[in-house]
Design a protein around this motif. Structure first.
Motif, PDB file in Angstrom:
ATOM      1  N   GLN A 177       0.809  -1.215   0.000  1.00 34.82           N
ATOM      2  CA  GLN A 177       0.000   0.000   0.000  1.00 34.82           C
ATOM      3  C   GLN A 177       0.843   1.266   0.000  1.00 34.82           C
ATOM      4  O   GLN A 177       0.316   2.370  -0.085  1.00 34.82           O
ATOM      5  CB  GLN A 177      -0.982   0.016   1.161  1.00 34.82           C
ATOM      6  N   MET A 294      -5.398   4.146  -1.055  1.00 36.51           N
ATOM      7  CA  MET A 294      -5.651   5.144  -0.023  1.00 36.51           C
ATOM      8  C   MET A 294      -6.338   4.548   1.210  1.00 36.51           C
ATOM      9  O   MET A 294      -6.057   4.932   2.341  1.00 36.51           O
ATOM     10  CB  MET A 294      -6.501   6.277  -0.596  1.00 36.51           C
ATOM     11  N   HIS A 295      -7.221   3.594   1.010  1.00 32.06           N
ATOM     12  CA  HIS A 295      -7.897   2.931   2.136  1.00 32.06           C
ATOM     13  C   HIS A 295      -7.102   1.735   2.650  1.00 32.06           C
ATOM     14  O   HIS A 295      -7.583   0.996   3.514  1.00 32.06           O
ATOM     15  CB  HIS A 295      -9.285   2.462   1.712  1.00 32.06           C
ATOM     16  N   GLY A 296      -5.901   1.539   2.122  1.00 27.32           N
ATOM     17  CA  GLY A 296      -5.101   0.400   2.527  1.00 27.32           C
ATOM     18  C   GLY A 296      -5.417  -0.818   1.689  1.00 27.32           C
ATOM     19  O   GLY A 296      -5.852  -0.725   0.542  1.00 27.32           O
ATOM     20  N   ALA A 312      -5.409  -0.368   6.801  1.00 27.67           N
ATOM     21  CA  ALA A 312      -4.493   0.745   6.552  1.00 27.67           C
ATOM     22  C   ALA A 312      -3.757   1.189   7.807  1.00 27.67           C
ATOM     23  O   ALA A 312      -3.186   2.278   7.824  1.00 27.67           O
ATOM     24  CB  ALA A 312      -5.259   1.927   5.960  1.00 27.67           C
ATOM     25  N   ALA A 331      -1.082   4.861  12.575  1.00 27.01           N
ATOM     26  CA  ALA A 331      -1.351   5.234  11.190  1.00 27.01           C
ATOM     27  C   ALA A 331      -0.071   5.104  10.372  1.00 27.01           C
ATOM     28  O   ALA A 331       1.022   5.426  10.854  1.00 27.01           O
ATOM     29  CB  ALA A 331      -1.874   6.671  11.119  1.00 27.01           C
ATOM     30  N   GLY A 333       1.789   5.275   6.171  1.00 22.80           N
ATOM     31  CA  GLY A 333       1.677   5.806   4.819  1.00 22.80           C
ATOM     32  C   GLY A 333       2.988   5.635   4.081  1.00 22.80           C
ATOM     33  O   GLY A 333       3.990   5.184   4.659  1.00 22.80           O
ATOM     34  N   ASN A 344      -0.299  11.326   2.522  1.00 21.67           N
ATOM     35  CA  ASN A 344      -0.252  11.011   3.955  1.00 21.67           C
ATOM     36  C   ASN A 344      -1.192  11.880   4.782  1.00 21.67           C
ATOM     37  O   ASN A 344      -1.736  11.431   5.785  1.00 21.67           O
ATOM     38  CB  ASN A 344       1.182  11.108   4.461  1.00 21.67           C
ATOM     39  N   GLU A 346      -4.109  12.855   3.670  1.00 19.61           N
ATOM     40  CA  GLU A 346      -5.423  12.254   3.426  1.00 19.61           C
ATOM     41  C   GLU A 346      -5.564  10.941   4.197  1.00 19.61           C
ATOM     42  O   GLU A 346      -6.623  10.647   4.758  1.00 19.61           O
ATOM     43  CB  GLU A 346      -5.624  12.017   1.933  1.00 19.61           C
ATOM     44  N   ARG A 347      -4.496  10.162   4.245  1.00 18.35           N
ATOM     45  CA  ARG A 347      -4.553   8.902   4.989  1.00 18.35           C
ATOM     46  C   ARG A 347      -4.760   9.158   6.481  1.00 18.35           C
ATOM     47  O   ARG A 347      -5.485   8.411   7.153  1.00 18.35           O
ATOM     48  CB  ARG A 347      -3.276   8.083   4.752  1.00 18.35           C
ATOM     49  N   HIS A 351      -7.859   7.860   8.705  1.00 13.27           N
ATOM     50  CA  HIS A 351      -7.596   7.154   9.963  1.00 13.27           C
ATOM     51  C   HIS A 351      -8.388   7.790  11.112  1.00 13.27           C
ATOM     52  O   HIS A 351      -9.048   7.095  11.893  1.00 13.27           O
ATOM     53  CB  HIS A 351      -6.096   7.212  10.255  1.00 13.27           C
TER      54      HIS A 351
END
Length: 428
Positions: A177, A294-296, A312, A331, A333, A344, A346-347, A351
């Motif tokens: 990912q 993006m969602h893992g 993720a 979290a 990324g 990152n 956005e991730r 999260h």
């Protein structure tokens, strides 16, 4: 009165599809778990990105025992018992940082990053009494795979790669990912819940609860995300037992291997701003890999006994007592050029939307875990059922016991490992 179908020995508290309620509530069982499980197997302690250069360290625990994970000047990783060899004081109280070594604040005994005892103040009183080479900090055996660092008190245990076994395939997939870049830790938060550690261990491989407990989260996300997570009736959504207590729950099979992309799946419209920003410096294929992940990944990988790689993020459990557990959500990324900052950010927002005290997911999960602990106090002879899907579970082409994603195959795998380890009376 419910008939008691369980014998008294801890190893007899797990039967086919049923577990005695007192595995959550009996303090004596908990004490045995700390010795027979957490001090005799590989326990996750860090991700290598948390120790990026020589001198970096992280404080954590193996079971209930405090340890420091460090990287020495040669780049080697060590896990050290956080206990001075003199009078037992902890040598490090910072959660993470960088140092040249560790010094006990009580009498200033100093240790290197590898735990070697380097200096003793006023050494004259120790002439003929001790040899510094015999008094290094206790070192735990430490090995890593795919950036995941594990430690164990058992010097004679099988190599980490053997312990992970078939879970390595899924760990490798999880790390994809990063979209072609390595994975790094972006941030973390911790919380405690009033319940036994095994309740949380079960949760990460429990697809059955998702649309019930997480209705508020499902209602809060865009239609594309909600549709992606509507796996309850998808026959392709399955759970595998992978051996040694590990399991994987495939919620979104199309995202199980992020390299398997035929290009037909459209990128979610909500990430349009990410695509626009990335497209300034990256080619179309790179952008697609990063945004599609993006969602893992589309699965939760449960590694017995204390860490899961959940879509993720990493979820780590730390037993505190029979009825209290600390959870850490980490979290992650991609670790790359500044152009990836938008990914990152956005991730992290994704999260936070599910995890944490203001998220739509974690508070609901924690309420469920608390209720299981409170309910388990009643009728301790009454079994906890982990038999969903037992009649339709069968071995797949890899030999992995497999059933639907809503079934309890992963829980049974964890309890089989628990039963085996709790039956072992060998001492360290």
């Amino acid at each position: 009165m419910t008939e008691n179908i369980f014998a008294d020995a801890p190893a007899d508290l797990v039967l086919t599809g049923r577990v005695a309620g007192r595995v959550y509530t009996d303090p004596e069982i908990f004490e045995q778990e700390m010795t027979k499980i957490f001090e005799r197997t590989w326990v996750w302690v860090a991700h290598e990105s948390e120790l990026p250069k020589p001198g970096t360290f992280k404080s954590t625990q193996v079971g209930r025992q405090p340890v420091v994970v460090s990287r020495d000047r040669k780049g080697n990783l060590h896990t050290l018992l956080n206990r001075c060899r003199h009078r037992g004081a902890s040598v490090c109280e910072k959660p993470q940082g960088q140092a040249n070594g560790f010094t006990c604040p009580y009498h200033a005994w100093s240790y290197g990053l590898d735990g070697t005892l380097r200096g003793i103040p006023y050494p004259e009183g120790y002439e003929g009494v001790l040899d510094k080479k015999d008094l290094s900090l206790r070192r735990l055996r430490t090995e890593s795979y795919g950036g995941m660092v594990f430690a164990t008190f058992d010097d004679h245990i099988e190599p980490l790669t053997d312990f992970l076994g078939d879970a390595k395939l899924w760990l490798d997939r999880f790390m994809k990912q990063g979209g072609g870049y390595p994975i790094k830790v972006l941030g973390r938060h911790q919380f405690r819940f009033r319940g036994n550690w095994k309740i949380q261990l079960e949760n990460t491989t429990d697809g059955y609860h998702f649309p019930i407990v997480h209705r508020s989260w499902m209602a809060s996300v865009d239609a594309e995300t909600a549709d992606m997570m509507s796996f309850m009736t998808d026959p392709a959504a399955i759970t595998h037992a992978l051996g040694n207590g590990h399991s994987v729950m495939q919620m979104v099979p199309a995202h199980s291997d992020l390299d398997a992309d035929d290009g037909a799946e459209p990128l979610q419209g909500r990430f349009g701003h990410v695509v626009a920003e990335l497209s300034k410096t990256l080619d179309e294929a790179q952008v697609r890999k990063l945004v599609r992940a993006m969602h893992g990944t589309g699965f939760n990988l449960n590694l017995f006994p204390n860490v899961s790689m959940s879509s993720a993020f990493f979820r780590v459990l730390r037993p505190i007592s029979v009825d209290e557990t600390l959870i850490e959500h980490i979290a992650i990324g991609p670790d790359g050029p500044p152009a990836l900052d938008v990914v990152n950010r956005e991730r992290l927002r994704i999260h936070e939307h599910f995890q944490g005290p203001f998220g739509f997911g974690t508070p609901d999960d924690a309420e469920g875990w608390d209720r299981v602990q409170r309910g388990a106090q009643a009728a301790p002879e009454m079994p906890i059922l982990v038999n969903r899907g037992l009649a339709r579970e069968q071995a797949d082409e890899h030999g992995w016991p497999t059933s639907h994603v809503t079934d309890e195959t992963g829980m049974r795998a964890a309890y089989d490992q628990w039963k085996q380890m709790m039956s072992n009376d060998q001492h360290r």
